[in-house]
Design an enzyme around this catalytic site. Structure first.
Site, PDB file in Angstrom:
ATOM      1  N   GLU A  63      -7.846   6.578  10.652  1.00 23.13           N
ATOM      2  CA  GLU A  63      -8.125   7.261  11.914  1.00 23.13           C
ATOM      3  C   GLU A  63      -7.274   8.536  12.033  1.00 23.13           C
ATOM      4  OE1 GLU A  63      -9.118   2.903  12.597  1.00 23.13           O
ATOM      5  OE2 GLU A  63      -7.552   4.008  11.539  1.00 23.13           O
ATOM      6  N   GLU A 113       0.825  -1.207   0.000  1.00 25.10           N
ATOM      7  CA  GLU A 113       0.000   0.000   0.000  1.00 25.10           C
ATOM      8  C   GLU A 113       0.863   1.262   0.000  1.00 25.10           C
ATOM      9  OE1 GLU A 113      -4.127  -0.512   2.223  1.00 25.10           O
ATOM     10  OE2 GLU A 113      -2.444  -1.082   3.528  1.00 25.10           O
ATOM     11  N   TYR A 149     -16.397  26.191   1.192  1.00 33.11           N
ATOM     12  CA  TYR A 149     -16.175  24.747   1.079  1.00 33.11           C
ATOM     13  C   TYR A 149     -15.071  24.412   0.088  1.00 33.11           C
ATOM     14  CZ  TYR A 149     -19.960  25.982  -2.145  1.00 33.11           C
ATOM     15  OH  TYR A 149     -20.736  26.622  -3.051  1.00 33.11           O
ATOM     16  N   LYS A 158     -12.594   4.271   2.935  1.00 33.02           N
ATOM     17  CA  LYS A 158     -11.534   3.731   2.082  1.00 33.02           C
ATOM     18  C   LYS A 158     -12.162   2.637   1.213  1.00 33.02           C
ATOM     19  CE  LYS A 158      -6.840   1.875   2.331  1.00 33.02           C
ATOM     20  NZ  LYS A 158      -5.793   1.360   3.214  1.00 33.02           N
TER      21      LYS A 158
END
Length: 117
Positions: free
Chosen positions: A73, A21, A53, A98
């Site tokens: 997290e 990854e 935004y 994810k």
């Protein structure tokens, strides 16, 4: 309470704990709910009193992509800290998804709330 929303901000970045990854880019989808008093901006039709935004989205994308991160997290906490510290938002809910992380699920994710309404 008024809120400004960003839904499914797609950020391509290096994310994950496995060595493979760390060699590829993956997509994260970020949802934000940000407490913001929209009454002044609405009453005066004044952009300067609104929470932009686009600016928030661009800042979070830069933050998430500046270096590899292992955990979603961590991404969620970084986003919450940034929005509250840099944009003076008193409360935020951040969801980080994810896609494809678990083959049998469309996506996995975490959701946090920080601050006070």
């Amino acid at each position: 309470m008024d809120k400004v929303l960003i839904s499914q901000l797609k950020v391509e970045t290096v994310i994950g704990i496995y060595e493979w990854e760390k060699q590829i880019h993956q997509n994260l989808l970020i949802d934000l709910e940000m407490a913001w008093d929209n009454s002044l901006a609405a009453a005066n039709d004044d952009y300067q009193q609104a929470l932009c935004y686009e600016t928030v989205s661009n800042r979070l994308t830069a933050l998430i992509t500046e270096k590899p991160i292992e955990l979603i997290e961590t991404v969620a906490q970084m986003c919450a800290d940034c929005v509250m510290d840099e944009f003076n938002v008193p409360w935020v809910k951040v969801r980080v998804m994810k896609p494809g992380a678990v083959p049998s699920a469309q996506a996995v994710g975490v959701e946090i709330e920080r601050g006070h309404l």
